[in-house]
Design a protein around this motif. Sequence first.
Motif, mmCIF file in Angstrom:
data_model
loop_
_atom_site.group_PDB
_atom_site.id
_atom_site.type_symbol
_atom_site.label_atom_id
_atom_site.label_comp_id
_atom_site.label_asym_id
_atom_site.label_seq_id
_atom_site.Cartn_x
_atom_site.Cartn_y
_atom_site.Cartn_z
ATOM 1 N N VAL A 143 -8.014 1.565 3.930
ATOM 2 C CA VAL A 143 -9.248 2.346 3.830
ATOM 3 C C VAL A 143 -8.948 3.807 3.499
ATOM 4 O O VAL A 143 -9.681 4.458 2.757
ATOM 5 C CB VAL A 143 -10.054 2.242 5.147
ATOM 6 C CG1 VAL A 143 -11.261 3.180 5.132
ATOM 7 C CG2 VAL A 143 -10.501 0.807 5.381
ATOM 8 N N GLY A 144 -7.850 4.315 4.028
ATOM 9 C CA GLY A 144 -7.546 5.733 3.901
ATOM 10 C C GLY A 144 -6.644 6.112 2.753
ATOM 11 O O GLY A 144 -6.098 7.223 2.743
ATOM 12 N N GLN A 145 -6.462 5.225 1.749
ATOM 13 C CA GLN A 145 -5.549 5.535 0.644
ATOM 14 C C GLN A 145 -5.855 6.872 -0.048
ATOM 15 O O GLN A 145 -4.929 7.651 -0.299
ATOM 16 C CB GLN A 145 -5.560 4.396 -0.368
ATOM 17 C CG GLN A 145 -4.815 3.149 0.090
ATOM 18 C CD GLN A 145 -3.317 3.234 -0.098
ATOM 19 O OE1 GLN A 145 -2.817 3.260 -1.213
ATOM 20 N NE2 GLN A 145 -2.589 3.274 0.999
ATOM 21 N N SER A 194 -6.786 -1.656 9.497
ATOM 22 C CA SER A 194 -7.317 -1.392 8.158
ATOM 23 C C SER A 194 -7.144 0.045 7.694
ATOM 24 O O SER A 194 -7.406 0.353 6.533
ATOM 25 C CB SER A 194 -8.816 -1.737 8.115
ATOM 26 O OG SER A 194 -9.588 -0.801 8.851
ATOM 27 N N THR A 195 -6.715 0.941 8.580
ATOM 28 C CA THR A 195 -6.681 2.369 8.253
ATOM 29 C C THR A 195 -5.841 2.670 7.020
ATOM 30 O O THR A 195 -6.221 3.488 6.182
ATOM 31 C CB THR A 195 -6.166 3.174 9.457
ATOM 32 O OG1 THR A 195 -7.141 3.102 10.508
ATOM 33 C CG2 THR A 195 -5.919 4.626 9.106
ATOM 34 N N GLN A 254 0.821 -1.209 0.000
ATOM 35 C CA GLN A 254 0.000 0.000 0.000
ATOM 36 C C GLN A 254 0.855 1.260 0.000
ATOM 37 O O GLN A 254 0.539 2.237 -0.688
ATOM 38 C CB GLN A 254 -0.932 -0.023 1.209
ATOM 39 C CG GLN A 254 -2.049 -1.047 1.072
ATOM 40 C CD GLN A 254 -2.733 -1.372 2.380
ATOM 41 O OE1 GLN A 254 -2.326 -0.912 3.448
ATOM 42 N NE2 GLN A 254 -3.783 -2.174 2.327
ATOM 43 N N VAL A 285 -9.247 8.802 9.572
ATOM 44 C CA VAL A 285 -9.861 7.964 8.538
ATOM 45 C C VAL A 285 -11.139 7.353 9.104
ATOM 46 O O VAL A 285 -11.084 6.498 9.994
ATOM 47 C CB VAL A 285 -8.888 6.863 8.078
ATOM 48 C CG1 VAL A 285 -9.557 5.958 7.037
ATOM 49 C CG2 VAL A 285 -7.618 7.479 7.511
ATOM 50 N N GLY A 311 -14.017 5.024 9.810
ATOM 51 C CA GLY A 311 -14.194 3.590 9.649
ATOM 52 C C GLY A 311 -12.915 2.792 9.748
ATOM 53 O O GLY A 311 -12.956 1.550 9.783
ATOM 54 N N GLY A 312 -11.771 3.450 9.798
ATOM 55 C CA GLY A 312 -10.500 2.737 9.868
ATOM 56 C C GLY A 312 -10.264 2.137 11.242
ATOM 57 O O GLY A 312 -10.499 2.777 12.265
ATOM 58 N N GLY A 366 -7.263 5.833 12.582
ATOM 59 C CA GLY A 366 -8.584 5.341 12.224
ATOM 60 C C GLY A 366 -9.603 5.692 13.292
ATOM 61 O O GLY A 366 -9.322 5.590 14.495
#
Length: 319
Positions: free
Chosen positions: A281-283, A277-278, A120, A270, A272-273, A243
């Motif tokens: 999700v935050g890309q 997963s942040t 990522q 972010v 929902g992060g 997140g």
Amino acid sequence: MRLPSTPSPALSRRLRRPLLSLALLGALASGLFAGCSTLDEQQRRWIFQASADAPWPQERRGPRDDGLENVWIEHPSALSGRPVTLHALWSPNESADAPLLLYLHGARRNIEASRFRIAQMRALGFSVLAIDYRGFGQSTDELPSEAGVLEDARAAWDWLARQHPGRPRYVFGHSLGGAIAVQLAEAVDDERGLIVEGSFTSIADVFRTFKWGWLPVTPLITQRFDSADAIARVGSPVLIVHGSRDGLILPQLGRALYERAVEPKRFVLVEGGTHYSTNGVGQPLYREALRELFGIGAVPRPTATGAGAPAPAAAPAGS
């Protein structure tokens, strides 16, 4: 009603916070009764949760089939007086002059389990070097400490400078790796920027957010990772990402760390992060922040070659 054999991810997060709290209490209590040396060792085991893998045979140290390259970094440790070997993964960007990123992972997981986040960060425009500290994965099997992992991070930072001289370097840390990244950025003067995700102000502050955090035991903590103090002395732009659903390191700790940093800086929450997963999700938010704060991916302004002329292709920061 039959209970599931394994808890859901959400339940696992709710269970892990009190378990971590009890683990630190146990480490402090056992060390207090056994002596200062045991107190320190127990905390290091609890905080890092490090596990070394069985050594690879020589043939596994060669080419990989996942696009990553094995790297081995040797450096002398001033703490132990012995040489330390670090296993690292190198993920070069397709752009030959892409900025360099030193990736520092958090507790428990090693670089093999962090490949998704390495990919990522590479997708965001970096060539990435990710290291396992001593005690993790294929690196030297030695109980890590705050001072020891900072030695390891500095050795990797210097390796990047030797292997790719003149290229802009950034440091990124996730969770506990964020605290290591802050200390590294404070210690060096040639970083172009610091990126911290899902991290905290200090280990003592993390403990205070747990169920038993009201107990007056924080003065006994030996591995303090006081990022709030160190980040105020970082001389490069700082990006703090957290997140909104991080149930392990609460978002207010990331925000408090941001408040202690000096300008230029940016805080990205972010929605929902979670703790893990942040980054994915935050890309889109990452891309925007990297462009605005560091100039990575920025489109340069048109030159005087003519009104309406197309802008040239974007260049990585520092090229």
